[in-house]
Motif scaffolding. Structure first.
Motif, PDB file in Angstrom:
ATOM      1  N   SER A 163       7.494  10.645  -0.965  1.00 29.34           N
ATOM      2  CA  SER A 163       7.859  10.196   0.387  1.00 29.34           C
ATOM      3  C   SER A 163       6.686  10.330   1.349  1.00 29.34           C
ATOM      4  CB  SER A 163       9.081  10.965   0.905  1.00 29.34           C
ATOM      5  OG  SER A 163       8.860  12.344   0.873  1.00 29.34           O
ATOM      6  N   ILE A 164       5.914  11.406   1.212  1.00 27.43           N
ATOM      7  CA  ILE A 164       4.737  11.587   2.068  1.00 27.43           C
ATOM      8  C   ILE A 164       3.711  10.493   1.766  1.00 27.43           C
ATOM      9  CG2 ILE A 164       2.779  13.120   2.544  1.00 27.43           C
ATOM     10  CD1 ILE A 164       5.490  14.098   3.711  1.00 27.43           C
ATOM     11  N   GLY A 165       3.511  10.210   0.487  1.00 33.99           N
ATOM     12  CA  GLY A 165       2.577   9.146   0.090  1.00 33.99           C
ATOM     13  C   GLY A 165       2.982   7.802   0.662  1.00 33.99           C
ATOM     14  N   ALA A 166       4.267   7.486   0.584  1.00 35.80           N
ATOM     15  CA  ALA A 166       4.749   6.211   1.129  1.00 35.80           C
ATOM     16  C   ALA A 166       4.517   6.136   2.634  1.00 35.80           C
ATOM     17  CB  ALA A 166       6.229   6.026   0.805  1.00 35.80           C
ATOM     18  N   LEU A 167       4.867   7.208   3.318  1.00 35.44           N
ATOM     19  CA  LEU A 167       4.731   7.231   4.775  1.00 35.44           C
ATOM     20  C   LEU A 167       3.275   7.064   5.204  1.00 35.44           C
ATOM     21  CD1 LEU A 167       6.616   7.702   7.251  1.00 35.44           C
ATOM     22  CD2 LEU A 167       5.756  10.038   7.240  1.00 35.44           C
ATOM     23  N   LEU A 168       2.376   7.810   4.578  1.00 37.74           N
ATOM     24  CA  LEU A 168       0.961   7.729   4.945  1.00 37.74           C
ATOM     25  C   LEU A 168       0.315   6.458   4.403  1.00 37.74           C
ATOM     26  CD1 LEU A 168      -0.120  11.444   4.519  1.00 37.74           C
ATOM     27  CD2 LEU A 168       0.415  10.212   6.629  1.00 37.74           C
ATOM     28  N   GLY A 169       0.749   6.016   3.235  1.00 41.88           N
ATOM     29  CA  GLY A 169       0.225   4.775   2.673  1.00 41.88           C
ATOM     30  C   GLY A 169       0.551   3.564   3.547  1.00 41.88           C
ATOM     31  N   TRP A 170       1.706   3.568   4.160  1.00 41.65           N
ATOM     32  CA  TRP A 170       2.057   2.493   5.093  1.00 41.65           C
ATOM     33  C   TRP A 170       1.020   2.422   6.205  1.00 41.65           C
ATOM     34  CZ3 TRP A 170       5.445  -1.469   5.797  1.00 41.65           C
ATOM     35  CH2 TRP A 170       5.499  -2.021   7.076  1.00 41.65           C
ATOM     36  N   ARG A 174       0.839  -1.200   0.000  1.00 45.36           N
ATOM     37  CA  ARG A 174       0.000   0.000   0.000  1.00 45.36           C
ATOM     38  C   ARG A 174       0.877   1.255   0.000  1.00 45.36           C
ATOM     39  NH1 ARG A 174      -3.512  -0.790   4.474  1.00 45.36           N
ATOM     40  NH2 ARG A 174      -1.809  -0.001   5.748  1.00 45.36           N
ATOM     41  N   ALA A 175       1.964   1.244   0.754  1.00 46.65           N
ATOM     42  CA  ALA A 175       2.871   2.398   0.818  1.00 46.65           C
ATOM     43  C   ALA A 175       3.463   2.698  -0.558  1.00 46.65           C
ATOM     44  CB  ALA A 175       3.985   2.146   1.830  1.00 46.65           C
ATOM     45  N   VAL A 176       3.924   1.667  -1.239  1.00 50.75           N
ATOM     46  CA  VAL A 176       4.511   1.859  -2.567  1.00 50.75           C
ATOM     47  C   VAL A 176       3.437   2.281  -3.565  1.00 50.75           C
ATOM     48  CG1 VAL A 176       5.678   0.669  -4.477  1.00 50.75           C
ATOM     49  CG2 VAL A 176       6.465   0.329  -2.123  1.00 50.75           C
ATOM     50  N   SER A 177       2.254   1.723  -3.444  1.00 55.42           N
ATOM     51  CA  SER A 177       1.148   2.102  -4.337  1.00 55.42           C
ATOM     52  C   SER A 177       0.772   3.570  -4.174  1.00 55.42           C
ATOM     53  CB  SER A 177      -0.090   1.227  -4.070  1.00 55.42           C
ATOM     54  OG  SER A 177       0.189  -0.119  -4.315  1.00 55.42           O
ATOM     55  N   VAL A 178       0.641   4.004  -2.938  1.00 60.34           N
ATOM     56  CA  VAL A 178       0.284   5.403  -2.682  1.00 60.34           C
ATOM     57  C   VAL A 178       1.428   6.323  -3.120  1.00 60.34           C
ATOM     58  CG1 VAL A 178      -0.271   7.112  -0.900  1.00 60.34           C
ATOM     59  CG2 VAL A 178      -1.347   4.859  -0.848  1.00 60.34           C
ATOM     60  N   ALA A 179       2.668   5.923  -2.861  1.00 60.45           N
ATOM     61  CA  ALA A 179       3.816   6.735  -3.274  1.00 60.45           C
ATOM     62  C   ALA A 179       3.826   6.919  -4.791  1.00 60.45           C
ATOM     63  CB  ALA A 179       5.118   6.087  -2.812  1.00 60.45           C
ATOM     64  N   ALA A 180       3.597   5.827  -5.519  1.00 63.26           N
ATOM     65  CA  ALA A 180       3.576   5.911  -6.985  1.00 63.26           C
ATOM     66  C   ALA A 180       2.425   6.786  -7.468  1.00 63.26           C
ATOM     67  CB  ALA A 180       3.472   4.511  -7.583  1.00 63.26           C
ATOM     68  N   SER A 230      -2.289   3.759   6.377  1.00 63.96           N
ATOM     69  CA  SER A 230      -3.631   3.360   5.944  1.00 63.96           C
ATOM     70  C   SER A 230      -4.039   4.164   4.715  1.00 63.96           C
ATOM     71  CB  SER A 230      -4.665   3.594   7.065  1.00 63.96           C
ATOM     72  OG  SER A 230      -4.854   4.970   7.304  1.00 63.96           O
ATOM     73  N   TRP A 231      -5.078   3.683   4.040  1.00 74.09           N
ATOM     74  CA  TRP A 231      -5.661   4.455   2.939  1.00 74.09           C
ATOM     75  C   TRP A 231      -6.254   5.742   3.474  1.00 74.09           C
ATOM     76  CZ3 TRP A 231      -4.306   3.351  -1.750  1.00 74.09           C
ATOM     77  CH2 TRP A 231      -4.008   2.050  -2.116  1.00 74.09           C
ATOM     78  N   GLN A 232      -6.881   5.645   4.642  1.00 67.74           N
ATOM     79  CA  GLN A 232      -7.494   6.817   5.266  1.00 67.74           C
ATOM     80  C   GLN A 232      -6.446   7.898   5.519  1.00 67.74           C
ATOM     81  OE1 GLN A 232      -8.917   6.115   9.238  1.00 67.74           O
ATOM     82  NE2 GLN A 232      -9.927   8.095   9.392  1.00 67.74           N
ATOM     83  N   ALA A 233      -5.296   7.511   6.031  1.00 66.74           N
ATOM     84  CA  ALA A 233      -4.233   8.486   6.306  1.00 66.74           C
ATOM     85  C   ALA A 233      -3.764   9.148   5.016  1.00 66.74           C
ATOM     86  CB  ALA A 233      -3.065   7.806   7.015  1.00 66.74           C
ATOM     87  N   ALA A 234      -3.625   8.369   3.953  1.00 68.34           N
ATOM     88  CA  ALA A 234      -3.169   8.920   2.679  1.00 68.34           C
ATOM     89  C   ALA A 234      -4.150   9.960   2.140  1.00 68.34           C
ATOM     90  CB  ALA A 234      -2.967   7.800   1.667  1.00 68.34           C
ATOM     91  N   TRP A 235      -5.433   9.618   2.150  1.00 72.13           N
ATOM     92  CA  TRP A 235      -6.441  10.568   1.664  1.00 72.13           C
ATOM     93  C   TRP A 235      -6.528  11.789   2.571  1.00 72.13           C
ATOM     94  CZ3 TRP A 235      -7.969  10.761  -3.008  1.00 72.13           C
ATOM     95  CH2 TRP A 235      -8.076   9.602  -3.778  1.00 72.13           C
ATOM     96  N   LEU A 236      -6.504  11.560   3.865  1.00 72.91           N
ATOM     97  CA  LEU A 236      -6.606  12.670   4.806  1.00 72.91           C
ATOM     98  C   LEU A 236      -5.427  13.633   4.646  1.00 72.91           C
ATOM     99  CD1 LEU A 236      -8.196  13.970   7.124  1.00 72.91           C
ATOM    100  CD2 LEU A 236      -6.843  12.563   8.702  1.00 72.91           C
ATOM    101  N   GLY A 237      -4.230  13.103   4.498  1.00 77.55           N
ATOM    102  CA  GLY A 237      -3.052  13.948   4.306  1.00 77.55           C
ATOM    103  C   GLY A 237      -3.184  14.825   3.077  1.00 77.55           C
ATOM    104  N   LEU A 238      -3.689  14.264   1.995  1.00 79.19           N
ATOM    105  CA  LEU A 238      -3.880  15.024   0.763  1.00 79.19           C
ATOM    106  C   LEU A 238      -4.940  16.108   0.940  1.00 79.19           C
ATOM    107  CD1 LEU A 238      -3.097  15.209  -2.268  1.00 79.19           C
ATOM    108  CD2 LEU A 238      -5.000  13.652  -2.720  1.00 79.19           C
TER     109      LEU A 238
END
Length: 169
Positions: free
Chosen positions: A106-113, A76-82, A115-123
């Motif tokens: 790097s932010i995508g990888a960190l938040l993707g690790w 998930r981290a690599v997917s969000v980072a990409a 959760s999906w929720q963290a990745a979307w929330l960060g954005l």
């Protein structure tokens, strides 16, 4: 100012409750992210000398977390980072800087690790904070419609906020 920014970044990491290699990855991003935030705020530039080590270090530390079977997902981290890298590279075609795209990886990888929720929330938090500041600058006439605004600080602050507000899933 640098000390206060670093203190706030590390306080946010501590409040997020991460442990192990993932906590080290968050601390890595907090340390380099603080420097990036201050530089981008001052000169509206995110130097490769910091963006590249931030990304590589984050990915290496997340691989260490995965190797130690910590809670989170490397896939998930690599997917969000990409996805973040592609999205922000497309944004760069419209005027956003390529430095933002590099930080987004790097932010995508960190938040993707985390959760999906963290990745979307960060954005979302990043864009909402930038919009709020832009609105204040326009209303107070300290900026105009064609003014530029460094987005890197909002990405970093949004990521820290998301890390504090979400849990691993």
């Amino acid at each position: 100012m640098p000390e206060a920014a670093a203190g706030a970044a590390f306080a946010a990491v501590a409040m997020g409750g991460a442990v192990g290699w993932y906590a080290v990855a968050q601390s890595w991003v907090a340390a380099l992210g603080t420097a990036l935030l201050l530089i981008d705020s001052a000169v509206q530039r995110l130097p490769d000398a910091l963006t590249m080590p931030t990304t590589v270090g984050t990915l290496v530390l997340l691989v260490a977390a995965a190797t130690h079977h910590e809670s989170g997902s490397l896939v998930r981290a690599v997917s969000v980072a990409a996805a973040a890298g592609v999205l922000f590279t497309l944004f760069a075609l419209g005027g956003m800087g390529l430095g933002d795209a590099k930080v987004a990886v790097s932010i995508g990888a960190l938040l993707g690790w985390r959760s999906w929720q963290a990745a979307w929330l960060g954005l979302v938090v990043s864009f909402l904070l930038a919009a709020a500041v832009a609105t204040v600058l326009l209303v107070t006439r300290r900026g105009h419609r064609k003014s530029t605004l460094a987005f890197g600080p909002f990405l970093i602050i949004g990521a820290l906020a998301a890390a504090v507000l979400t849990t691993n899933t």
